[in-house]
Design a protein around this motif. Structure first.
Motif, PDB file in Angstrom:
ATOM      1  N   SER A 195     -15.048 -10.006  -6.304  1.00  0.00           N
ATOM      2  CA  SER A 195     -15.706 -10.502  -7.515  1.00  0.00           C
ATOM      3  C   SER A 195     -14.728 -10.671  -8.690  1.00  0.00           C
ATOM      4  CB  SER A 195     -16.850  -9.563  -7.918  1.00  0.00           C
ATOM      5  OG  SER A 195     -16.341  -8.279  -8.220  1.00  0.00           O
ATOM      6  N   HIS A 196     -13.487 -10.359  -8.479  1.00  0.00           N
ATOM      7  CA  HIS A 196     -12.426 -10.518  -9.494  1.00  0.00           C
ATOM      8  C   HIS A 196     -11.939 -11.972  -9.464  1.00  0.00           C
ATOM      9  CE1 HIS A 196      -8.294 -10.177 -11.078  1.00  0.00           C
ATOM     10  NE2 HIS A 196      -8.755  -9.154 -11.781  1.00  0.00           N
ATOM     11  N   PRO A 197     -11.458 -12.511 -10.587  1.00  0.00           N
ATOM     12  CA  PRO A 197     -10.938 -13.885 -10.565  1.00  0.00           C
ATOM     13  C   PRO A 197      -9.857 -14.136  -9.504  1.00  0.00           C
ATOM     14  CG  PRO A 197     -11.161 -13.138 -12.825  1.00  0.00           C
ATOM     15  CD  PRO A 197     -11.464 -11.945 -11.948  1.00  0.00           C
ATOM     16  N   ALA A 198      -9.080 -13.110  -9.157  1.00  0.00           N
ATOM     17  CA  ALA A 198      -8.050 -13.276  -8.123  1.00  0.00           C
ATOM     18  C   ALA A 198      -8.678 -13.441  -6.740  1.00  0.00           C
ATOM     19  CB  ALA A 198      -7.086 -12.099  -8.118  1.00  0.00           C
ATOM     20  N   GLY A 199      -9.856 -12.847  -6.525  1.00  0.00           N
ATOM     21  CA  GLY A 199     -10.574 -13.008  -5.274  1.00  0.00           C
ATOM     22  C   GLY A 199     -10.144 -12.102  -4.143  1.00  0.00           C
ATOM     23  N   LYS A 200      -9.064 -11.391  -4.316  1.00  0.00           N
ATOM     24  CA  LYS A 200      -8.586 -10.465  -3.280  1.00  0.00           C
ATOM     25  C   LYS A 200      -7.619  -9.473  -3.921  1.00  0.00           C
ATOM     26  CE  LYS A 200      -5.305 -13.998  -1.765  1.00  0.00           C
ATOM     27  NZ  LYS A 200      -4.828 -14.794  -0.637  1.00  0.00           N
ATOM     28  N   ARG A 201      -7.185  -8.482  -3.119  1.00  0.00           N
ATOM     29  CA  ARG A 201      -6.294  -7.451  -3.653  1.00  0.00           C
ATOM     30  C   ARG A 201      -4.974  -8.052  -4.130  1.00  0.00           C
ATOM     31  NH1 ARG A 201      -5.583  -3.195   0.912  1.00  0.00           N
ATOM     32  NH2 ARG A 201      -5.855  -5.056   2.175  1.00  0.00           N
ATOM     33  N   LEU A 202      -4.486  -7.505  -5.224  1.00  0.00           N
ATOM     34  CA  LEU A 202      -3.214  -7.917  -5.812  1.00  0.00           C
ATOM     35  C   LEU A 202      -2.114  -6.936  -5.425  1.00  0.00           C
ATOM     36  CD1 LEU A 202      -4.649  -8.482  -9.373  1.00  0.00           C
ATOM     37  CD2 LEU A 202      -3.695 -10.286  -7.915  1.00  0.00           C
ATOM     38  N   SER A 203      -0.922  -7.421  -5.292  1.00  0.00           N
ATOM     39  CA  SER A 203       0.223  -6.534  -5.094  1.00  0.00           C
ATOM     40  C   SER A 203       0.574  -5.898  -6.432  1.00  0.00           C
ATOM     41  CB  SER A 203       1.414  -7.327  -4.562  1.00  0.00           C
ATOM     42  OG  SER A 203       2.551  -6.497  -4.477  1.00  0.00           O
ATOM     43  N   VAL A 242       0.828  -1.200   0.000  1.00  0.00           N
ATOM     44  CA  VAL A 242       0.000   0.000   0.000  1.00  0.00           C
ATOM     45  C   VAL A 242       0.868   1.258   0.000  1.00  0.00           C
ATOM     46  CG1 VAL A 242      -1.716   1.313   1.323  1.00  0.00           C
ATOM     47  CG2 VAL A 242      -1.992  -1.160   1.014  1.00  0.00           C
ATOM     48  N   LEU A 243       1.895   1.313   0.817  1.00  0.00           N
ATOM     49  CA  LEU A 243       2.738   2.504   0.901  1.00  0.00           C
ATOM     50  C   LEU A 243       3.411   2.793  -0.436  1.00  0.00           C
ATOM     51  CD1 LEU A 243       4.098   4.775   2.517  1.00  0.00           C
ATOM     52  CD2 LEU A 243       5.901   3.141   3.091  1.00  0.00           C
ATOM     53  N   ILE A 244       4.100   1.799  -0.986  1.00  0.00           N
ATOM     54  CA  ILE A 244       4.835   2.036  -2.235  1.00  0.00           C
ATOM     55  C   ILE A 244       3.866   2.332  -3.377  1.00  0.00           C
ATOM     56  CG2 ILE A 244       6.420   1.031  -3.925  1.00  0.00           C
ATOM     57  CD1 ILE A 244       7.639  -0.571  -1.527  1.00  0.00           C
ATOM     58  N   THR A 245       2.759   1.620  -3.441  1.00  0.00           N
ATOM     59  CA  THR A 245       1.782   1.849  -4.511  1.00  0.00           C
ATOM     60  C   THR A 245       1.225   3.268  -4.431  1.00  0.00           C
ATOM     61  OG1 THR A 245       1.259  -0.501  -4.525  1.00  0.00           O
ATOM     62  CG2 THR A 245      -0.311   0.947  -5.600  1.00  0.00           C
ATOM     63  N   ASN A 246       0.953   3.765  -3.232  1.00  0.00           N
ATOM     64  CA  ASN A 246       0.495   5.148  -3.066  1.00  0.00           C
ATOM     65  C   ASN A 246       1.587   6.142  -3.443  1.00  0.00           C
ATOM     66  OD1 ASN A 246      -2.254   5.374  -2.182  1.00  0.00           O
ATOM     67  ND2 ASN A 246      -1.635   4.350  -0.301  1.00  0.00           N
ATOM     68  N   LEU A 247       2.827   5.866  -3.041  1.00  0.00           N
ATOM     69  CA  LEU A 247       3.922   6.796  -3.324  1.00  0.00           C
ATOM     70  C   LEU A 247       4.157   6.991  -4.821  1.00  0.00           C
ATOM     71  CD1 LEU A 247       6.525   5.795  -0.587  1.00  0.00           C
ATOM     72  CD2 LEU A 247       5.199   7.913  -0.708  1.00  0.00           C
ATOM     73  N   ASN A 281      -0.148   5.008  -8.080  1.00  0.00           N
ATOM     74  CA  ASN A 281      -0.956   3.984  -8.727  1.00  0.00           C
ATOM     75  C   ASN A 281      -2.227   3.829  -7.899  1.00  0.00           C
ATOM     76  OD1 ASN A 281      -2.212   1.581  -9.508  1.00  0.00           O
ATOM     77  ND2 ASN A 281      -0.294   0.603 -10.029  1.00  0.00           N
ATOM     78  N   THR A 282      -3.352   4.228  -8.452  1.00  0.00           N
ATOM     79  CA  THR A 282      -4.607   4.213  -7.700  1.00  0.00           C
ATOM     80  C   THR A 282      -5.562   3.121  -8.182  1.00  0.00           C
ATOM     81  OG1 THR A 282      -5.556   5.860  -9.196  1.00  0.00           O
ATOM     82  CG2 THR A 282      -4.431   6.681  -7.203  1.00  0.00           C
ATOM     83  N   ALA A 283      -5.071   2.116  -8.876  1.00  0.00           N
ATOM     84  CA  ALA A 283      -5.931   1.054  -9.391  1.00  0.00           C
ATOM     85  C   ALA A 283      -6.643   0.326  -8.248  1.00  0.00           C
ATOM     86  CB  ALA A 283      -5.102   0.063 -10.209  1.00  0.00           C
ATOM     87  N   SER A 284      -7.920   0.092  -8.427  1.00  0.00           N
ATOM     88  CA  SER A 284      -8.745  -0.564  -7.400  1.00  0.00           C
ATOM     89  C   SER A 284      -8.220  -1.941  -7.026  1.00  0.00           C
ATOM     90  CB  SER A 284     -10.194  -0.705  -7.890  1.00  0.00           C
ATOM     91  OG  SER A 284     -10.770   0.546  -8.063  1.00  0.00           O
ATOM     92  N   GLY A 285      -7.587  -2.612  -7.953  1.00  0.00           N
ATOM     93  CA  GLY A 285      -7.081  -3.952  -7.698  1.00  0.00           C
ATOM     94  C   GLY A 285      -6.081  -4.021  -6.559  1.00  0.00           C
TER      95      GLY A 285
END
Length: 159
Positions: A57-65, A36-41, A44-48
């Protein structure tokens, strides 16, 4: 494949030979804070990466790095053995993200020495590495090549 015992020792240009494979000693469990920290820095604001409800509801089933975080983690894990005596990074190429990484996955890096060659300067040489990254189940999730200008022991070893 024969693994080198290379870890926590001086890693000068002369120590690298094509075909050597290194399993880097440290692994890293990806914490939500890391991702979360690096992605915010990097904006990158992608919902995934942030919205657990949408990802159910995504095929991954949870948040992706975020892949940029994964790349940084694997290069970082390899750095103790491949960048300890680096003068500069010359390039990265052929980056491939091979599978999903999630919070809680434990990442391990491996490196193969692809090429060593002289540099224009006499105190260093050029090493081309291929880095691999796996998760705790052994699945390959990252690979990429990296070229580094590395100090020669003959010029830097006594400093």
């Amino acid at each position: 494949m024969k693994l080198s015992p290379l870890t926590e020792r001086d890693n000068y240009f002369e120590d690298f030979a094509p075909g050597t494979v290194i399993r880097h000693v440290r692994s890293k469990t990806l914490e939500p804070l890391d991702q979360v920290l690096i992605t915010n820095l990097v904006m990158n604001t992608a919902s995934g990466h942030f919205d657990e409800e949408i990802m159910k509801s995504h095929p991954a089933g949870k948040r992706l790095s975020f892949g940029g975080v994964n790349i940084a983690m694997f290069i970082g894990l390899a750095s103790q053995d491949t960048a300890e005596n680096a003068i500069t990074e010359l390039g990265m190429d052929k980056i491939r993200l091979q599978g999903p990484v999630f919070h809680g996955d434990t990442l391990t890096a491996y490196t193969e020495v692809l090429e060593v060659k002289p540099a224009e300067r006499e105190d260093a040489g050029i090493v081309r590495f291929k880095h691999y990254g796996t998760k705790q189940d052994g699945s390959l999730v990252f690979e990429g090549e990296r070229t580094v200008l590395v100090k020669r022991r003959s010029h830097w070893g006594s400093r």
